[in-house]
Structures are given as structure tokens and as C-alpha cells.
Design an enzyme around this catalytic site. Structure first.
Site, short mmCIF file in Angstrom:
data_model
loop_
_atom_site.label_atom_id
_atom_site.label_comp_id
_atom_site.label_asym_id
_atom_site.label_seq_id
_atom_site.Cartn_x
_atom_site.Cartn_y
_atom_site.Cartn_z
N GLU A 440 0.82 -1.23 0.00
CA GLU A 440 0.00 0.00 0.00
C GLU A 440 0.84 1.26 0.00
O GLU A 440 0.47 2.27 0.61
CB GLU A 440 -0.90 0.05 1.24
CG GLU A 440 -2.13 -0.77 1.17
CD GLU A 440 -2.93 -0.56 -0.11
OE1 GLU A 440 -3.36 -1.58 -0.65
OE2 GLU A 440 -3.10 0.58 -0.56
C1 LIG Z 1 2.68 -9.84 0.15
C2 LIG Z 1 2.44 -8.72 -0.79
C3 LIG Z 1 1.15 -8.36 -1.12
C4 LIG Z 1 0.91 -7.33 -2.03
N1 LIG Z 1 -0.37 -7.05 -2.43
C5 LIG Z 1 -0.56 -6.23 -3.49
C6 LIG Z 1 -1.85 -6.10 -4.10
O1 LIG Z 1 -2.84 -6.66 -3.62
N2 LIG Z 1 -1.97 -5.31 -5.20
C7 LIG Z 1 -0.92 -4.66 -5.76
O2 LIG Z 1 -1.10 -4.00 -6.76
N3 LIG Z 1 0.32 -4.74 -5.19
C8 LIG Z 1 0.52 -5.52 -4.08
N4 LIG Z 1 1.77 -5.64 -3.54
C9 LIG Z 1 2.85 -4.84 -4.07
C10 LIG Z 1 3.30 -3.73 -3.12
O3 LIG Z 1 2.33 -2.75 -3.02
C11 LIG Z 1 4.65 -3.22 -3.65
O4 LIG Z 1 5.61 -4.22 -3.39
C12 LIG Z 1 5.06 -1.91 -3.00
O5 LIG Z 1 4.21 -0.89 -3.42
C13 LIG Z 1 6.49 -1.52 -3.34
O6 LIG Z 1 6.78 -1.68 -4.70
P1 LIG Z 1 8.06 -2.51 -5.14
O7 LIG Z 1 8.04 -3.80 -4.44
O8 LIG Z 1 8.12 -2.54 -6.62
O9 LIG Z 1 9.29 -1.68 -4.59
P2 LIG Z 1 10.04 -0.47 -5.33
O10 LIG Z 1 9.04 0.48 -5.86
O11 LIG Z 1 11.04 -1.02 -6.25
O12 LIG Z 1 10.78 0.23 -4.09
C14 LIG Z 1 11.98 -0.29 -3.53
C15 LIG Z 1 12.46 0.66 -2.43
O13 LIG Z 1 12.73 1.95 -2.97
C16 LIG Z 1 11.97 2.94 -2.32
N5 LIG Z 1 11.53 3.93 -3.31
C17 LIG Z 1 11.00 3.72 -4.52
N6 LIG Z 1 10.71 4.88 -5.11
C18 LIG Z 1 11.04 5.86 -4.26
C19 LIG Z 1 10.96 7.29 -4.29
N7 LIG Z 1 10.44 7.95 -5.32
N8 LIG Z 1 11.41 7.97 -3.21
C20 LIG Z 1 11.88 7.31 -2.13
N9 LIG Z 1 11.98 5.98 -2.05
C21 LIG Z 1 11.57 5.26 -3.10
C22 LIG Z 1 10.80 2.22 -1.68
O14 LIG Z 1 10.30 2.92 -0.54
C23 LIG Z 1 11.43 0.88 -1.32
O15 LIG Z 1 12.07 0.98 -0.09
C24 LIG Z 1 2.01 -6.62 -2.59
C25 LIG Z 1 3.33 -6.98 -2.23
C26 LIG Z 1 3.54 -8.02 -1.37
C27 LIG Z 1 4.97 -8.40 -1.06
#
Ligand SMILES: Cc1cc2nc3c(=O)[nH]c(=O)nc-3n(C[C@H](O)[C@H](O)[C@H](O)COP(=O)(O)OP(=O)(O)OC[C@H]3O[C@@H](n4cnc5c(N)ncnc54)[C@H](O)[C@@H]3O)c2cc1C
Length: 596
Positions: A440
Site C-alpha cells: 500500500e
Molecule cells: C505480500 C504482498 C502483497 C501485495 N499485495 C498487493 C496487491 O494486492 N496489489 C498490488 O497491486 N500490489 C501488491 N503488492 C505490491 C506492493 O504494493 C509493492 O511491493 C510496493 O508498493 C512496493 O513496490 P516494489 O516492491 O516494486 O518496490 P520499489 O518500488 O522497487 O521500491 C523499492 C524501495 O525503494 C523505495 N523507493 C521507490 N521509489 C522511491 C521514491 N520515489 N522515493 C523514495 N523511495 C523510493 C521504496 O520505498 C522501497 O524501499 C504486494 C506486495 C507483497 C509483497
């Protein structure tokens, strides 16, 4: 040992005694939910959580979900528990009567959500996502879509998901690639792959309603070219029953650290039929309706896990015999004293207790405002409540999940080596709670939302909805005989928060990296001041009750002790966050990338 009894007395305290003067109470439509009905609902929910959901929490973690022949099955007992959940009307607790729900206030619904998340976080995700999807559909769907889908979601027959994330984009959704091709009949064919989709597939409901973000053929690049589509797993027949498979299904389930009974799926949409929800290219805004609801809900997940972690730690601390009390033997007939006699164990238990009670008090304030933002009689109250909810949404999401995870880690520590062993049941809390800090929108992104959007919004109007009651309370109670000292400490922390706000506004204007570097510390400081305010008010109520005489002396005295612990031990640490904020970005950003 996973131990849980719903904290109903504290829930009633924050719902009925704590926030009566916040100006958010005069709302329409909740007249049926008086104190007796509220208590009865809390008690029934507590029973369901303890007797039905808790017994399948650890077994669900051990068994996990399975994908076979294109369908996901949930662990043993989940189907039956879900059936009982729906038969009890819990799926539609907060849903409007128009769709078959009970129209309960958010303030009450959030307490029930907390219980569900304590007893079985994985289970809680299934109805939780459905609730969020309903909010988005109700706000942005056509009447036809609403009338067709909402009643079946409100009674739990069909569930919902949110499908945003793709392998190459999570935080930065502007890069998403899933496509939607318009068809002559007004529908769309949605094609693309999503990952990490919670409740993406399972065997609890006869149909699943996916809300999918995708791009129209002529969509502009970036976030301004995203639209939202409703894509059911099975296309409903005219009679409303699930019909043909819509080529929308799981290709894999993720193997993850915790939350193992919640099916997190990789999803394929292969020309799946869908209908647009909201306006073209405004899908992210529409999805944010759901995400804002979900962000508060995810915060409550942190609180829920924090509460069961605390209760399980208390149980063990009273049972485990090790060492002798420094103030003299307490268990002379035993070989050692229970570990609850040791100050360091007390430090951990009191920290968890204060986090939980503080978060619960703040959650009640925010959810009262959520109710008032929709249903207050006076337009100015609706506006003020909306400002307050906007400000507090990232705080509730990030702070509660950070503290919930901290509590889960403390519970493992209270159990010592046994906590690290699976059979204790407590390491599950630490694994389950961890994801709430990530999904989220990660907690880092919540902090950026607070500092970058919510603070400057309309010249600081959101912030005033919080600063004003706190400064008024401090002014009114600075010399109060009972709570004057606490208010003095609150004033100090509030002062640090005000200085931090000024620092961010000033430096951030010239250099956005300065604001971003301060964001996480600032969110925590603001959250602790908000909890401090709630705790100071709680102390006022408790003193008044004790002065007038009450049969619940134990409850109010314990509240005062917890409040004192928070002010002695926790608030000063958060206040020191000001020093970190003031130090600026230099030491954070100076190191060249190749020196890492
Ligand atoms: C168990 C689980 C359930 C989930 N359920 C859903 C779901 O139901 N629907 C759905 O759509 N998604 C879902 N997700 C996805 C989840 O919302 C994302 O994993 C999350 O939003 C982070 O995206 P990412 O993993 O691509 O990390 P990234 O976006 O790659 O981020 C990696 C790191 O970089 C930081 N970062 C990235 N951009 C910036 C910025 N601009 N400024 C500062 N820091 C930054 C982040 O804070 C993080 O620490 C789920 C994930 C998991 C693991």
C-alpha cells in the site's frame, strides 16, 4: 503460544469516553449504533476472532496456499471460517444499507478489523480487500456496475482485489504496461501481467472482482495515462451467477516471508473482458479512493499484530521462570521467579502496551473523522474532518505498521530463544507484520506523501486541523492539577514538531531533497505527538473517573500508568527526532555512489 482476547474495554474507552469533545460526533445515519449495540457487536466479533479465526492462524501459516490446475486453495479451515464470517454479516458491517450492508460507523468497523488482524492477519486480507474494492466501486462505478456487483460483495459471496503492481513497477506506477482495448459494446479487453496481487485467486468465494489498472491505446505516458477497469474472474450470466471463465487468473503464487495463508498471486489477464470504473486516464485517482481506505486498514493491521504479540508476550512472561527478582524473591515455592519481575522484560511489555493503546486511541480519532468527513451534519465539520483524515492517513499507515512490527520483534525477545523457534507461534507475528510496512505504498513513500503533499496542501490547512486542537488543549490544561505535568511534556514535543515543520517548509522550498531527508523522522514525531495528545486526554478522563468513584478502578489506574510510561520513556525519544530532522540532508547524501 498465540494468546488473544479482544481488548473490548479499551476499545469502548476510545470509542465512548476519549474523543467526545473532538467535534466529529454529530453525524447522521449511525443512530442505531448506541453503546449497547456497539458493545454487543464488539463482543460477538471478539468471540468469532478467538474461537474461529485464531485456531487456524498458526496452522494456516504452516500449511500455506496451493496453486493446482489454475486455482488456488486456502489452508484447511479457511473456507469454513469465511462461511461463518459471512453468515454473521461481518463482510457488510461498514457497507451502506443500499447494498445490503449494515452501515456501521468506521469507528466501530476499525475496531472489528483490528480484532480480525490480531487473530488471523492472513484471513483478514480477503474481506479487507473486498471492502476497499467496494469503496472504489461505490465512488466511481456506473450505477449498473454498482447494482450488479456491490450486493454480492457486501454479503461476501464475491471478493475483490486491487491489481496495480507489475514486475518492473511498484512505487512508480507511471511505468505500468497492461493494456485495455475498447470494444464496440462499451466493454474493454484487458491484457497484461500483474505480480504480488493479494487474494488474486482463492477458493473462498464463487467469483473474484479484480480492479485492474491499465492503459488505453491512446493514453498519455506516465501516471496521467492510467485507467481503472473492473475485470471479474468469471463473467456473470444474466441471472447474476458466475458464467464463462474470463481468462483472468493466477499463473503462480508468491513464496513469501509471512502472511502465508493469504494468496499473493502473479496474475495474467489475457484479453479479459472488463468495464471502465471512473473516467479515462483518471484511474490512479479512482484507485486512490481504495488505496486511502486501504492505507488506514493496513495501519490497523500493524496495530492488530501488535496487540496479539503483546498478549502472547504477557502470557509467557507470567509463565516462564528464570532468575530472581532484584527486589526480593517473588515466587518462593518455585525454582525461580516469572520473568515479568525483571525491569527489562517490563520495559518491553510496557512499550508494546503503550504502542497498542496509543495507536488504538489515535485510530479511533481518525476513524471518527472519517465518519464525519462523509456524514457530519455541518459542512465545515465535514471539511475539517476531511483535512484531518488526509493528514493522518500516511501517519496511521506508516507509524502503526512500524510500531506493530516493533512489538512483534519485542514479543520474540520476551520469549528468548523459544521465540525464534516456530512452535512458539510468536515468530509468525514478526514475519506477518513485516509486509504491512511495505505494501500500500512503502512507509518511506507515506512519509514523502505527508511532507510533500499533505503539509503544503492548501497552505497548511490539513496541518491546522491537527495543530489547532493540540495547542488549544495544551493552553487549557497547562496548569491542570492532575495532568499539567504531562501537558508540559506534550508542549515540549509539540514545540519540536512545530520547529520541524518550519524547518521542512523553509529548507524544502529551496531544496526538495531536504524535505525528503527529513520525512520519515517527521512522520514519527508527528505520530508520537498525536499519540501523546490522545494519552494526555486519556489521563484527564481517567483522573475524573477515579475522582468521582468507579467500580473499574483497575482499568483507569492501569491507563494512568501506561500514559506515564509513554511520557517518561517513549515520547522523549521521539522528540529527539527533531535533532535528526534539523541536521539536514548533508551526511545522508554526501557519500558518492561508488563509495557505497
Ligand atoms: C505480500 C504482498 C502483497 C501485495 N499485495 C498487493 C496487491 O494486492 N496489489 C498490488 O497491486 N500490489 C501488491 N503488492 C505490491 C506492493 O504494493 C509493492 O511491493 C510496493 O508498493 C512496493 O513496490 P516494489 O516492491 O516494486 O518496490 P520499489 O518500488 O522497487 O521500491 C523499492 C524501495 O525503494 C523505495 N523507493 C521507490 N521509489 C522511491 C521514491 N520515489 N522515493 C523514495 N523511495 C523510493 C521504496 O520505498 C522501497 O524501499 C504486494 C506486495 C507483497 C509483497
Amino acid at each position: 503460544m498465540q494468546v488473544y482476547e479482544a481488548p473490548i474495554r479499551d476499545m469502548r474507552f476510545v470509542l465512548e469516553e476519549l474523543h467526545n469533545d473532538d467535534g466529529f460526533g454529530d453525524v447522521e445515519g449511525f443512530e442505531d449504533f448506541d453503546s449497547d449495540v456497539t458493545t454487543a457487536i464488539l463482543e460477538e466479533a471478539g468471540k468469532l476472532c478467538k474461537e474461529v479465526l485464531l485456531p487456524i492462524n498458526w496452522s494456516g501459516d504452516q500449511e500455506g496456499c496451493k496453486l493446482e490446475n489454475g486455482t488456488v486453495s486456502t489452508p484447511e479451515g479457511f473456507k469454513d471460517a469465511y462461511k461463518q464470517f459471512c453468515e454473521g454479516g461481518w463482510a457488510g458491517l461498514g457497507v451502506a444499507e443500499q447494498w445490503g450492508g449494515q452501515n456501521a460507523p468506521h469507528a466501530l468497523g476499525k475496531m472489528v478489523e483490528e480484532m480480525t488482524c490480531s487473530a488471523n492477519l492472513s484471513f483478514g486480507l480477503y474481506p479487507g480487500l473486498t471492502g476497499g474494492a467496494m469503496v472504489a466501486l461505490e465512488a466511481h462505478g456506473t450505477d449498473e456496475l454498482k447494482e450488479f456487483y456491490l450486493p454480492k460483495m457486501a454479503n461476501g459471496e464475491w471478493s475483490g482485489t486491487m491489481c496495480l503492481t507489475e514486475a518492473h513497477c511498484g512505487t512508480d506506477l507511471g511505468m505500468l504496461r497492461t493494456k485495455a482495448e475498447p470494444q464496440d459494446d462499451g466493454s474493454f479487453l484487458v491484457t497484461g501481467n500483474k505480480i504480488f496481487i493479494s487474494a488474486g485467486d482463492h477458493d473462498l468465494t464463487s467469483n473474484i472482482v479484480h480492479l485492474v489498472l491499465a492503459r488505453l491505446p491512446d493514453a498519455p505516458a506516465g501516471v496521467k495515462g492510467i485507467s481503472m477497469f473492473l475485470v471479474p474472474k468469471y463473467l456473470p450470466n444474466d441471472d447474476g451467477e458466475p458464467g464463462e471463465h474470463n481468462k483472468a487468473g493466477p499463473t503462480a503464487i508468491e513464496h513469501k516471508m509471512g502472511l502465508k495463508a493469504s494468496a499473493t498471486c502473479q496474475m495474467s489477464f489475457d484479453g479479459s473482458k472488463g468495464w471502465m470504473v471512473g473516467e479515462p486516464n483518471k484511474g490512479l485517482e479512482a484507485m486512490f479512493t481504495m488505496m486511502n481506505t486501504e492505507r488506514v486498514a493496513v495501519g490497523i493491521q500493524g496495530l492488530g499484530v501488535g496487540e496479539i504479540a503483546y498478549q502472547s508476550a504477557v502470557y509467557y512472561a507470567k509463565d516462564r521462570l528464570q532468575g530472581r527478582s532484584l527486589s526480593g524473591v517473588k515466587n518462593p515455592d518455585g525454582p525461580a521467579d516469572p520473568i515479568i519481575v525483571h525491569p527489562d522484560v517490563r520495559r518491553m511489555l510496557m512499550t508494546m502496551r503503550a504502542y497498542n493503546e496509543g495507536c488504538r486511541a489515535l485510530s479511533a480519532w481518525v476513524s471518527r473523522a472519517l465518519d464525519a468527513s462523509h456524514s457530519a451534519r455541518e459542512p465545515e465539520v465535514r471539511e475539517r474532518a476531511t483535512d484531518f483524515v488526509a493528514l493522518m492517513t500516511p501517519v496511521v499507515k506508516a507509524l502503526f505498521t512500524d510500531l506493530g512490527h516493533e512489538s512483534a520483534q519485542l514479543a520474540v525477545q520476551v520469549y528468548g530463544g523459544h521465540g525464534y523457534i516456530q512452535e512458539s507461534g510468536v515468530e509468525q507475528f514478526a514475519r506477518d507484520a513485516r509486509i504491512a510496512q511495505i505494501y500500500e505504498g512503502t512507509n518511506g513513500i507515506q512519509a514523502l506523501d505527508l511532507v510533500g503533499r499533505k503539509l503544503p496542501h492548501r497552505m497548511g490547512r490539513n496541518l491546522r486541523s491537527f495543530f489547532h486542537p493540540v495547542s488549544q488543549f495544551c493552553e487549557d490544561h497547562a496548569s491542570d492539577a492532575d495532568i499539567g505535568k504531562l501537558v508540559g511534556s506534550l508542549q515540549q514535543s509539540f514545540g519540536a514538531l512545530q520547529l520541524s515543520t518550519g524547518h521542512i517548509a523553509q529548507k524544502g522550498l529551496k531544496d526538495p531533497e531536504e524535505a525528503a531527508a527529513a520525512a520519515s523522522d517527521y512522520l514519527r514525531l508527528l505520530g508520537f505527538v498525536a499519540m501523546g495528545y490522545c494519552f494526555a486526554k486519556a489521563a484527564k478522563v481517567a483522573h475524573a473517573k477515579l475522582a468521582e468513584g468507579t467500580s473499574e478502578e483497575g482499568f483507569y489506574k492501569a491507563k494512568l500508568t501506561t500514559v506515564q510510561f509513554f511520557f517518561d520513556r517513549l515520547l522523549p525519544v521521539a522528540t529527539a527526532q527533531f535533532m535528526a530532522i534539523k541536521s539536514g540532508k548533508a551526511s545522508m547524501m554526501e557519500l558518492p555512489e561508488d563509495a557505497f
